[in-house]
Design a protein around this motif. Structure first.
Motif, mmCIF file in Angstrom:
data_model
loop_
_atom_site.group_PDB
_atom_site.id
_atom_site.type_symbol
_atom_site.label_atom_id
_atom_site.label_comp_id
_atom_site.label_asym_id
_atom_site.label_seq_id
_atom_site.Cartn_x
_atom_site.Cartn_y
_atom_site.Cartn_z
ATOM 1 N N ILE A 16 -8.655 -2.021 13.433
ATOM 2 C CA ILE A 16 -8.741 -2.024 11.968
ATOM 3 C C ILE A 16 -9.353 -3.330 11.474
ATOM 4 O O ILE A 16 -10.193 -3.337 10.557
ATOM 5 C CB ILE A 16 -7.342 -1.807 11.357
ATOM 6 C CG1 ILE A 16 -6.781 -0.443 11.777
ATOM 7 C CG2 ILE A 16 -7.405 -1.893 9.834
ATOM 8 C CD1 ILE A 16 -5.321 -0.251 11.430
ATOM 9 N N GLY A 36 -4.463 3.050 10.206
ATOM 10 C CA GLY A 36 -3.231 2.362 9.846
ATOM 11 C C GLY A 36 -2.125 3.320 9.456
ATOM 12 O O GLY A 36 -0.967 3.156 9.869
ATOM 13 N N GLY A 79 -10.258 2.919 8.226
ATOM 14 C CA GLY A 79 -9.271 1.856 8.416
ATOM 15 C C GLY A 79 -7.901 2.272 7.907
ATOM 16 O O GLY A 79 -6.884 2.074 8.579
ATOM 17 N N LEU A 80 -7.880 2.864 6.700
ATOM 18 C CA LEU A 80 -6.610 3.347 6.155
ATOM 19 C C LEU A 80 -6.034 4.473 7.011
ATOM 20 O O LEU A 80 -4.817 4.539 7.237
ATOM 21 C CB LEU A 80 -6.814 3.841 4.723
ATOM 22 C CG LEU A 80 -6.963 2.787 3.627
ATOM 23 C CD1 LEU A 80 -7.207 3.454 2.282
ATOM 24 C CD2 LEU A 80 -5.718 1.905 3.541
ATOM 25 N N ALA A 100 -4.676 -2.706 7.151
ATOM 26 C CA ALA A 100 -5.520 -1.658 6.586
ATOM 27 C C ALA A 100 -5.729 -1.874 5.086
ATOM 28 O O ALA A 100 -6.839 -1.705 4.565
ATOM 29 C CB ALA A 100 -4.896 -0.288 6.850
#
Length: 808
Positions: free
Chosen positions: A696, A30, A26-27, A309
């Motif tokens: 995300i 993002g 997710g990070l 994120a």
């Protein structure tokens, strides 16, 4: 100490691989999106800053006023005398003044003929103002020769291959004029982050001859075609020059028709060169510019995606807090204070964020070509060319790490060791509500982006399909030329014999262009000939203009071949012009006297309003007349069934008539669509990043729902034993998340409505933001959330109750 934190982070990664990978992925997504957007933004704000004296270079623009002081036209170009006059009047304040004139030319070498659109005539001082690197020859001397020309490296390669270009000649054609130009210097290609890019710079002496000599050129204050730039002397401010502009104009420009001082109806403005690309969208520009609004929009999207994120990370970290409660309790019993624990958890987050950055860089590199196509920019991730990117990425890691790790660190470090070790510690309702608020914010952002995509798509569809008031399909346009204009009637009769050609016309401008030509107007109102305080845009046409474009008459008649006076006295107006002049109806205008510029005549007809320009501009008052010259373009209305045959025929005719000129045409329909390329890119970028935002959000929701079902496994087993169906269990587990989506929708609606309404205000003609758009966006978010949650809920609902009771 930090080494120990790395070990703990790796241990947790191995212990909870699925949740950790969801967090990191997710990070990564993002951060990859943010890296791409920040690269784009950095490129946009860097325009023209590479010039050595960029802080002292200004472009001079010219505006015209109505009698009430309202600006009716603002051009990024000046008339030819202004450059030399500025230099002579402000000799001490201005270090240099330079003019550039862009025109399309035909260049011919021994074997090829090319039409070049980036051809500029220029004063020799151009290299003293702009920091363009010359790799061969002397550029200042080159432009002092009447036939002198400086070309870019790419053009030198195009025309001469690997041969030495200096001293080589190219034949140049502009209209019926021909000249042999000699290459006297070669410069590097002008950087992409320039508000205009020249491939050729030629001596301004040829332009002076075109105007009839220097003296005639210095008297021409109406031909506003010259980009004019000044380099301020050290210590001089632009305001000090601006303050003297009114008196400068009054000294040099002739008074108006009514005897008014020039500073009352025209003015000059100074634009910092570094502001032109993002802040200048005037009625004429050397090249289309962007807008600071889009920089703000893209930056907001990057921040939104990073927030989503980070929210994912916070939610998953706090949701699985129970897994680390015992660790925190033991550390506190062994003497660790809260500050130490906060540093530990923040360090772990930054380590994970750094891992996410490595993945993000790979993702950004892979998607950069696609993103470059979206934005129309040639972006590069070469860190040697852009060392600032490294600093930016390090800042990104720290900011994202601190933001994503802030709440989990405070939350986890706050566990009470006594309750944790006794097994009685419970997560408070405040923390549960905060986590829910984060999910609401996450989906609110996603819904805002979905609404933005839908509104942009609908507006584009509206612009492309709106009835413009004329026929744009199958109309092609070619440049008019002396051979065609002089033999127009004969050629018209010949061309009309082809079954694929329905009509043709000559014009100074055709629909899809800009209305930049206007003259003073007097009209008969209430029996008196009155000077009009309006801007009436003129279009010079041949008799068949209205027929070719299918423009309907509102009243009166069209131009008539049989009436010789129509070529000297007759005017056609559009309905907006009738209203602007002050006549009560279209019918009242017929037969009224009209003085326009030097022509004296009367109105013979009124055409229905149509969109000559793009939908960014309102319909302007227009006057049509038949001139003796000033025909710049010829338009052909072709038959759709015989379109290709007609094109082939016209190509053959064009080649026979003008063998040294390429057959390059454009269609009116295509040029209208090209005017909406910026909005097209915005819609594509919105769609791309809205998809990433949803991805995300889905990752986070997947992790949260998986954890929630894991926590309620025994409850599910009990319910199944008591006879609960799979459907009821799925509904039980999913309804809480769908409530959060509903709250996110309620939060998103006013924000999205305000933002998109403000964006639509930039169009003279636009759609309204329909409530259906919000319903559709909410349904899309709800369906995606339902599918994500139900995938986990169904899996949990189908578990064997016996296995459920074995879960610890």
């Amino acid at each position: 100490m930090f080494r120990n934190y790395i070990k703990i982070a790796i241990r947790n990664l191995k212990k909870n691989p699925v949740f950790m990978m969801i967090n990191i992925l997710g990070l990564s997504v993002g951060m990859a999106a943010s890296i791409l957007i920040f690269m784009f933004v950095q490129h946009e704000v860097s325009y023209d800053k590479y010039h050595e004296n960029s802080d002292r270079i200004y472009r001079v623009s010219r505006s015209f006023f109505n009698q009430n002081g309202e600006v009716n036209l603002h051009l990024g170009h000046l008339a030819p005398p202004f450059g030399p006059l500025l230099k002579s009047d402000f000799n001490e304040e201005l270090e240099e003044v330079v003019r550039v004139l862009n025109t399309n030319v035909i260049l011919k070498d021994d074997a090829n003929i090319f039409e070049e659109r980036r051809f500029y005539f220029s004063d020799p001082e151009v290299f003293k103002v702009f920091s363009w690197e010359v790799v061969d020859g002397n550029p200042e001397e080159a432009l002092n020769f009447p036939d002198g020309m400086v070309i870019s490296q790419s053009m030198a390669k195009k025309y001469f291959g690997n041969a030495e270009p200096i001293g080589r000649s190219l034949e140049m054609k502009i209209g019926s004029a021909t000249a042999n130009m000699q290459v006297r210097a070669v410069m590097k290609d002008i950087p992409d982050n320039s508000h205009f890019k020249a491939d050729f710079l030629a001596s301004m002496e040829l332009v002076t001859e075109f105007y009839g000599g220097y003296e005639a050129m210095m008297k021409n204050f109406g031909s506003n075609n010259f980009g004019t730039y000044i380099l301020l002397a050290e210590g001089v401010t632009s305001q000090s020059i601006s303050d003297q502009i009114p008196s400068f104009l009054n000294r040099h420009v002739n008074v108006g028709d009514d005897g008014s001082a020039p500073s009352n109806w025209t003015s000059l403005q100074l634009w910092p060169i570094t502001d032109i690309h993002l802040h200048s969208n005037l009625d004429s520009e050397l090249e289309p510019n962007s807008s600071i609004e889009y920089v703000y929009i893209y930056t907001a999207i990057a921040i939104f995606i990073l927030l989503i994120a980070c929210i994912n990370f916070m939610n998953l970290a706090t949701a699985r807090s129970a897994k680390r409660a015992m660790e925190v309790g033991l550390r506190k019993v062994m003497g660790a204070d809260r500050q130490l624990l906060i540093r530990q958890f923040m360090s772990e987050t930054i380590i994970l964020t750094f891992l996410a950055l490595l993945i993000a860089v790979v993702l950004a590199r892979l998607t950069l070509p696609v993103f470059g196509d979206f934005t129309g920019k040639d972006l590069s991730m070469n860190l040697l060319d852009h060392p600032e990117y490294i600093l930016g990425m390090l800042v990104l890691v720290i900011v994202v790490g601190m933001l994503a790790g802030s709440y989990p660190s405070l939350f986890l470090s706050g566990f009470q060791p006594v309750k944790v070790l006794k097994g009685t510690y419970k997560i408070g309702s405040i923390h549960e509500k905060f986590r829910s608020a984060l999910v609401i914010g996450q989906f609110a952002i996603s819904i805002i982006l979905i609404v933005a995509v839908l509104v942009v798509v609908n507006q584009l569809d509206y612009m492309k399909n709106k009835e413009l008031g004329f026929e744009k399909d199958q109309v092609i346009v070619l440049p008019a030329h002396a051979e065609l204009v002089e033999n127009y009637e004969t050629l018209q009769d010949r061309y009309m014999q082809h079954p694929g050609i329905e009509a043709l016309t000559l014009a100074s401008r055709v629909p899809s262009g800009r209305l930049l030509d206007a003259q003073g107007t007097k009209a008969e109102v209430n029996g008196d000939l009155t000077t009009m305080d309006i801007r009436l845009s003129d279009i010079h046409v041949s008799h068949s203009f209205m027929e070719t474009f299918g423009i309907e008459m509102a009243t009166g008649r069209d131009f008539n071949y049989q009436l010789a006076s129509d070529s000297t006295e007759a005017f056609l107006l559009n309905q907006s012009a009738v209203r602007a002049i002050g006549w009560s109806s279209d019918e009242e205008a017929i037969g009224k006297s009209l003085h326009y510029g030097i022509r004296r005549g009367y109105v013979v007809g009124v055409v229905k309003d149509f969109h000559f320009e793009s939908l960014h501009q309102p319909i302007s008052p227009m006057v049509f007349m038949i001139p003796n010259d000033r025909f710049n373009e010829v338009a052909f209305k072709l038959n759709a069934e015989n379109f290709d045959e007609a094109i082939a025929y016209l190509r053959q005719e064009w080649t026979a008539l003008r063998p040294d000129f390429p057959f390059n045409y454009y269609t009116v329909a295509d040029r209208f669509e090209q005017q909406y390329e910026a909005e097209e890119r915005v819609g594509t970028v919105f769609g791309f990043f809205a998809g990433l935002a949803i991805l995300i959000s889905v990752l986070g929701l997947f992790g949260l729902s998986a954890y929630a079902t894991e926590q309620r496994t025994k409850e599910i087993g009990v319910r199944k034993v008591m006879g609960a169906s799979i459907g009821s269990i799925v509904m039980l587990l999913g309804k809480d998340f769908l409530k959060l989506v509903l709250f996110g929708f309620i939060l998103a609606v006013p924000i999205a409505w305000y933002g998109m309404s403000s964006w639509l205000d930039g169009f003279a003609y636009s759609i309204s933001v329909s409530w259906l758009v919000f319903i559709m966006a909410g349904l899309i978010a709800a369906i995606i959330a339902a599918l994500t949650v139900s995938s986990q809920s169904i899996r949990a609902a189908m578990i064997n109750p016996v296995d459920a009771f074995k879960v610890e």
